[in-house]
Design a protein around this motif. Structure first.
Motif, short mmCIF file in Angstrom:
data_model
loop_
_atom_site.label_atom_id
_atom_site.label_comp_id
_atom_site.label_asym_id
_atom_site.label_seq_id
_atom_site.Cartn_x
_atom_site.Cartn_y
_atom_site.Cartn_z
N ALA A 339 0.95 -4.70 -17.80
CA ALA A 339 1.71 -3.15 -17.56
C ALA A 339 2.19 -3.02 -16.24
CB ALA A 339 1.47 -2.31 -18.49
N GLY A 340 1.29 -3.02 -15.37
CA GLY A 340 1.84 -2.70 -13.96
C GLY A 340 2.52 -3.07 -13.47
N ARG A 341 2.38 -4.29 -13.26
CA ARG A 341 3.38 -5.37 -12.73
C ARG A 341 4.87 -5.53 -13.16
NH1 ARG A 341 0.08 -9.67 -14.11
NH2 ARG A 341 2.21 -10.09 -15.45
N ALA A 342 4.96 -5.03 -14.60
CA ALA A 342 6.57 -4.70 -14.79
C ALA A 342 6.59 -3.37 -14.80
CB ALA A 342 6.35 -4.81 -16.69
N LEU A 343 6.28 -2.49 -14.73
CA LEU A 343 6.07 -0.96 -13.85
C LEU A 343 7.27 -1.07 -12.47
CD1 LEU A 343 7.13 2.05 -14.87
CD2 LEU A 343 4.07 2.33 -13.88
N ARG A 344 6.13 -2.23 -11.17
CA ARG A 344 5.99 -1.83 -10.39
C ARG A 344 7.47 -2.64 -9.57
NH1 ARG A 344 2.68 -6.56 -8.05
NH2 ARG A 344 4.14 -7.59 -8.97
N ASN A 345 8.18 -3.55 -10.87
CA ASN A 345 9.15 -4.52 -10.23
C ASN A 345 10.09 -3.81 -11.04
OD1 ASN A 345 6.98 -6.60 -9.54
ND2 ASN A 345 7.63 -7.98 -11.73
N LEU A 346 10.14 -2.85 -12.21
CA LEU A 346 11.26 -2.06 -12.63
C LEU A 346 11.77 -1.59 -11.74
CD1 LEU A 346 12.91 -0.91 -15.39
CD2 LEU A 346 11.05 0.81 -15.78
N LEU A 347 10.06 -0.05 -11.09
CA LEU A 347 10.79 1.18 -10.11
C LEU A 347 11.19 0.52 -8.78
CD1 LEU A 347 8.43 3.32 -10.86
CD2 LEU A 347 10.74 3.27 -11.90
N MET A 348 10.27 -1.05 -7.75
CA MET A 348 10.61 -1.40 -6.63
C MET A 348 12.19 -1.26 -6.65
SD MET A 348 8.04 -3.37 -5.04
CE MET A 348 9.16 -3.19 -3.57
N PRO A 349 13.09 -1.81 -7.03
CA PRO A 349 14.66 -1.66 -6.98
C PRO A 349 15.19 -0.71 -6.82
CG PRO A 349 13.60 -3.87 -8.23
CD PRO A 349 13.26 -2.93 -8.10
N LEU A 350 14.55 0.29 -7.86
CA LEU A 350 15.76 1.57 -7.33
C LEU A 350 15.61 2.42 -6.19
CD1 LEU A 350 14.74 2.32 -11.14
CD2 LEU A 350 16.60 0.75 -10.76
N VAL A 351 14.36 1.82 -5.60
CA VAL A 351 13.74 3.01 -4.66
C VAL A 351 15.02 2.62 -3.35
CG1 VAL A 351 12.06 3.11 -2.73
CG2 VAL A 351 11.80 2.74 -4.70
N PRO A 352 15.50 4.09 -3.06
CA PRO A 352 16.86 3.64 -1.37
C PRO A 352 15.77 2.66 -0.34
CG PRO A 352 16.39 6.21 -2.55
CD PRO A 352 15.62 5.32 -3.37
N GLU A 353 16.32 2.91 0.67
CA GLU A 353 16.46 2.17 1.75
C GLU A 353 15.65 2.21 2.46
OE1 GLU A 353 18.84 0.22 4.84
OE2 GLU A 353 18.51 -1.76 3.83
N SER A 354 16.04 3.71 2.66
CA SER A 354 15.99 4.84 3.53
C SER A 354 14.39 5.12 2.76
CB SER A 354 16.90 5.85 3.35
OG SER A 354 16.75 6.88 1.95
N ALA A 355 14.30 5.55 1.84
CA ALA A 355 12.75 5.74 1.05
C ALA A 355 12.09 4.48 1.57
CB ALA A 355 12.57 5.53 0.02
N ARG A 356 12.05 3.06 1.29
CA ARG A 356 11.03 2.67 1.88
C ARG A 356 11.02 2.44 3.15
NH1 ARG A 356 15.05 -0.34 -0.90
NH2 ARG A 356 15.69 -1.93 1.10
N PHE A 357 11.77 3.03 4.25
CA PHE A 357 11.53 2.74 5.22
C PHE A 357 10.62 4.00 5.79
CE2 PHE A 357 15.32 -0.03 6.34
CZ PHE A 357 14.99 -1.29 7.07
N ARG A 358 10.54 5.29 5.07
CA ARG A 358 10.12 5.63 5.40
C ARG A 358 8.51 6.11 5.07
NH1 ARG A 358 14.33 9.55 4.10
NH2 ARG A 358 13.26 9.13 1.03
N GLN A 359 8.58 4.72 4.30
CA GLN A 359 7.11 4.38 4.23
C GLN A 359 6.20 3.63 4.82
OE1 GLN A 359 7.25 2.00 -0.23
NE2 GLN A 359 6.53 4.45 -0.77
N LEU A 360 7.27 3.02 5.45
CA LEU A 360 6.52 2.10 7.10
C LEU A 360 6.98 2.93 8.27
CD1 LEU A 360 9.31 -1.18 6.40
CD2 LEU A 360 6.13 -0.85 5.77
N ASP A 361 7.80 4.01 8.19
CA ASP A 361 7.15 4.31 10.33
C ASP A 361 6.27 5.39 10.26
OD1 ASP A 361 10.27 4.80 8.86
OD2 ASP A 361 10.84 5.99 8.51
N PRO A 362 5.19 5.65 9.50
CA PRO A 362 3.99 6.19 9.55
C PRO A 362 3.38 4.76 10.77
CG PRO A 362 3.71 6.84 7.85
CD PRO A 362 5.35 5.67 7.77
N PHE A 363 4.01 3.41 10.06
CA PHE A 363 2.34 2.14 10.52
C PHE A 363 3.08 1.87 11.61
CE2 PHE A 363 1.96 2.53 5.90
CZ PHE A 363 0.34 2.74 5.97
N ILE A 364 4.54 1.96 11.66
CA ILE A 364 5.51 1.26 12.56
C ILE A 364 5.88 1.89 13.98
CG2 ILE A 364 7.65 -0.29 13.64
CD1 ILE A 364 7.58 -1.06 10.64
N GLY A 365 6.57 3.52 13.08
CA GLY A 365 7.13 4.34 15.08
C GLY A 365 7.84 4.22 15.49
#
Length: 368
Positions: A339-365
């Motif tokens: 169930a957890g994988r199914a929810l993750r796999n459902l939601l991930m393609p819906l996340v905008p690219e800008s939001a994905r990068f904002r998650q990375l920004d604190p680690f990469i700078g």
């Protein structure tokens, strides 16, 4: 700092973090010596994703030629069957962060660092036994003094045991197989996520490909073929091009983050200070960042204890955040629940690219 002239720094460990630290200290005016337990240089290891924060550190250490020659890469997250969940291109990464994401073999980085430092600064076959009171004692009976001691001797660091003494590393319950294959077909960089498992591919220079497979369980050689069979057939094909004796098998460990890395004139760096799970690809990158920060601290602060305090202010909180982020990434990637994988796999393609990068920004700078 002017007082650094002719002052000696002992760096314990000749891996990426140790060699980088010695370069940074030499550039700050110190006289570093790297003490490595291995009897000779060993081109071991596999591939590494050097994210833009690591690329910036390589440039700060003078390794522009290595950066220029390395393949630029992007990546993607896939379901086990190969269907894409999310993707980012090499061009998008470089446009956002100002420098590229690189695919490099560990041996390439070590060779470049050693060339920059100078092999005369490295002493092989020197296994540290203790470092009390600013004095290094080695297994061969030799004793060496040092004005500054840097423990870059990995997750089972002797220097950490004497400086902090916080016990054994934490077993994540995850096992990883790793290897490098010669493969002349098309190789899509990225990860594939299965039930409690993950596999990844990273193109390197020439026709080499770094691959890895992680799962929860025991390091049974039969497990590799069993888990590979559940993934996109391209992964099994590439794994099949790797000689069995060259496949690395490791349990994955980390440690609880420390509030302090230093005592007196001794400090820690890289995996000795903040070992982390590999699911953000930040282990080597943060070690390189540590090295640059240590060099800057000793160059700008009088007195070793004060310089190490400045180094800690620059690095401890950030490293702890990356350790925590790596644990969160492991939980997301290694989900066993259907169930957890199914929810993750459902939601991930819906996340905008800008939001994905904002998650990375604190680690990469972001670039300044």
């Amino acid at each position: 700092m002017s007082q650094a002239e002719n002052r000696s720094a002992a760096v314990i460990g000749g891996g990426i973090g140790g060699l980088a630290a010695a370069i940074a200290l030499a550039r700050a005016g110190w006289e570093p010596t790297v003490y490595e337990a291995a009897a000779e240089p060993r081109p071991l290891g596999a591939g590494l994703s050097i994210w833009p924060n690591g690329t910036r550190a390589l440039r700060a250490l003078g390794l522009d030629e290595l950066v220029a020659a390395a393949p630029r890469t992007g990546g993607a997250a896939h379901r086990a069957d190969g269907s894409v969940l999310t993707r980012f291109s090499a061009e998008t990464i470089e446009a956002r962060y100002g420098v590229p994401l690189l695919g490099l073999h560990r041996a390439e980085i070590l060779e470049a660092l050693l060339g920059q430092l100078g092999s005369e600064r490295v002493r092989f076959g020197m296994r540290l036994e203790s470092c009390a009171g600013g004095e290094l004692r080695f297994a061969d009976g030799s004793v060496e003094p040092a004005d500054l001691i840097v423990g870059a001797d990995g997750i089972n660091s002797v220097v950490r045991a004497e400086t902090v003494g916080d016990g054994e590393p934490v077993d994540s319950g995850i096992v990883a197989f790793r290897g490098v294959a010669h493969f002349d077909g098309e190789v899509p960089p990225g990860e594939w996520w299965g039930p409690g498992t993950a596999a990844g591919l990273l193109p390197l220079r020439g026709d080499r490909v770094y691959w890895y497979l992680a799962f929860r369980g025991e390091p049974d050689p039969a497990a590799l073929q069993r888990h590979v069979a559940a993934f996109d057939p391209r992964i099994g094909e590439i794994v099949g091009h790797t000689p069995g004796e060259e496949i690395l098998t490791h349990r994955l460990y980390d440690r609880e983050p420390l509030r302090r890395w230093s005592r007196g004139t001794t400090t820690l760096l890289g995996d000795a200070a903040h070992p982390m799970l590999p699911f953000l690809g930040q282990g080597a990158c943060t070690a390189l960042e540590d090295a640059v920060a240590l060099g800057e601290a000793v160059a700008s602060t009088d007195g070793v204890p004060a310089a190490l305090a400045a180094y800690e202010r620059a690095r401890v909180k950030r490293a702890a955040a990356v350790v925590a982020g790596s644990r969160r990434a492991a939980r997301l990637i290694m989900l066993g629940s259907g169930a957890g994988r199914a929810l993750r796999n459902l939601l991930m393609p819906l996340v905008p690219e800008s939001a994905r990068f904002r998650q990375l920004d604190p680690f990469i700078g972001l670039p300044e």
